[in-house]
Design an enzyme around this catalytic site. Structure first.
Site, PDB file in Angstrom:
ATOM      1  N   SER A   1       0.809  -1.219   0.000  1.00 28.27           N
ATOM      2  CA  SER A   1       0.000   0.000   0.000  1.00 28.27           C
ATOM      3  C   SER A   1       0.845   1.274   0.000  1.00 28.27           C
ATOM      4  O   SER A   1       0.353   2.343  -0.363  1.00 28.27           O
ATOM      5  CB  SER A   1      -0.933   0.016   1.216  1.00 28.27           C
ATOM      6  OG  SER A   1      -0.190   0.130   2.420  1.00 28.27           O
TER       7      SER A   1
ATOM      8  N   LYS B   1       0.980   4.557   6.886  1.00 28.20           N
ATOM      9  CA  LYS B   1       0.375   5.393   5.838  1.00 28.20           C
ATOM     10  C   LYS B   1       1.022   6.777   5.883  1.00 28.20           C
ATOM     11  O   LYS B   1       1.766   7.117   6.802  1.00 28.20           O
ATOM     12  CB  LYS B   1      -1.137   5.534   6.032  1.00 28.20           C
ATOM     13  CG  LYS B   1      -1.907   4.214   6.122  1.00 28.20           C
ATOM     14  CD  LYS B   1      -1.905   3.434   4.830  1.00 28.20           C
ATOM     15  CE  LYS B   1      -2.674   2.118   5.004  1.00 28.20           C
ATOM     16  NZ  LYS B   1      -2.591   1.274   3.783  1.00 28.20           N
TER      17      LYS B   1
END
Length: 363
Positions: free
Chosen positions: A222, A274
């Site tokens: 990701s 993230k």
């Protein structure tokens, strides 16, 4: 024939006392033997190596492998210092190490107790004391790995074992003048204090690392291309830390993110990585492949591809953050499950420390 300075000096130096000093820290045995430049050089070399290894491993711009190589070099210097400390007390710098026969040298017993508490007592055939020191030393050292409050106990046991085996050594005062006896008492005091200080510092290192740094393994793609699967990260723990736009943060997933997990039990000890895109109170919009903070498009050289979805506009709630993965179209992030509460954030990822080919600072 006039005796040399080295020969006359070696007559009143105990080789195992020199070894004990160097076992505490490299170079101290040489200082005991009055090899001043060699001793100072070894002490400084060891201090520099420890500092450089720490920076290389934990510093954002340090090369992890150089840190491990430096640790290896330190161990070589440490071993040399111990051997050289013994040889420096011998006439002609003899290389042969002679282990005392019988119970003739209290400093050899202290040396054994530095290696393991109680070992010197067993050498003296003091089985009860040796068993007690060995058992409590190893047990408390093992328990200290999971109970931080016990960290100071093993160094205390090591130091007490060294002092006790010296104090209980049979006939250790025989033939000694008052001055020699006082010198030996001062030596064991210095040795025990040095041993205690060094071992307390070493014992506190794992706890310091755990409080200052979190380790994290990247579990998915990701965050590609910035982070690859299997990258190991250092995360700086700081209770005063407040994320900025662009920071890579590590956090425990919010409850909404856990709903998509295949099994609830996999959520235990789960960490997400993230990038921060929106701060509390900012309006975030994703449209036409771009991210807007307020009305301004965000420049994102790190993104692998433009977003193939739309989102917002929405205002980030108080004490929360909007996060996205760099691999925008293959990331479960805030555009799927919402915001990250501030309380969930562990800190900012500041370095890829492994594998060696991937070592680099982040941010």
């Amino acid at each position: 024939m006039k005796p040399s300075f080295q020969s006359s000096r070696s007559t009143h130096l105990n080789p195992w006392l020199a070894v004990n000093y160097s076992l505490v820290f490299p170079g101290l045995g040489q200082l005991y033997s009055a090899f001043w430049w060699k001793g100072i050089s070894l002490v400084l070399m060891a201090v520099v190596m420890i500092g450089y290894a720490t920076w290389s491993i934990f510093g954002a711009h340090g090369q992890t492998m150089w840190g491990f190589w430096t640790i290896g070099c330190f161990l070589m210097v440490y071993s040399f210092s111990i051997l050289d400390a013994y040889r420096g007390t011998q006439p002609g710098y003899a290389s042969r190490i002679s282990v005392p026969q019988g119970r003739s040298d209290p400093w050899y017993a202290v040396f054994l107790s530095q290696l393991l508490p109680g070992l010197g007592h067993l050498y003296l055939q003091q089985a009860l004391a040796g068993g007690l020191f060995l058992g409590t030393g190893l047990l408390t050292a093992w328990l200290a790995n999971s109970i931080p409050q016990l960290v100071p106990i093993p160094p205390l046991i090591w130091a007490l074992s060294c002092y006790h085996v010296y104090a209980s050594f049979p006939h250790r005062t025989r033939g000694k003048s008052g001055a020699n006896y006082q010198a030996s008492a001062d030596a064991i005091a210095r040795l025990v204090i040095g041993l205690l200080v060094i071992r307390l510092c070493l014992g506190s290192i794992p706890g310091w690392i755990q409080r200052a740094v979190e380790q994290c393994i990247v579990p998915s793609e990701s965050m590609a291309p910035t982070l690859q699967v299997g990258d190991r990260l250092f995360v700086r723990r700081d209770q005063t830390y407040r994320p900025n736009i662009g920071d890579i943060i590590v956090f425990t997933p919010p409850d909404e993110a856990l709903l998509d997990l295949p099994e609830p039990e996999t959520a235990e000890n789960l960490l997400y990585v993230k990038r921060v895109i929106g701060l509390p109170g900012q309006q975030i919009t994703v449209k036409e492949g771009r991210v807007y903070v307020g009305n301004r498009p965000l420049t994102e050289a790190y993104a692998q591809a433009t977003s193939a979805y739309g989102w917002g506009p929405e205002t980030v709630p108080e004490n929360s953050y909007f996060v996205l993965g760099d691999n925008r179209n293959n990331s479960q992030d805030s555009h799927v499950w919402g915001y990250v509460p501030e309380a969930n954030i562990l800190g900012a990822a500041y370095k890829i420390y492994w594998p060696p080919s991937r070592v680099q600072p982040l941010g």
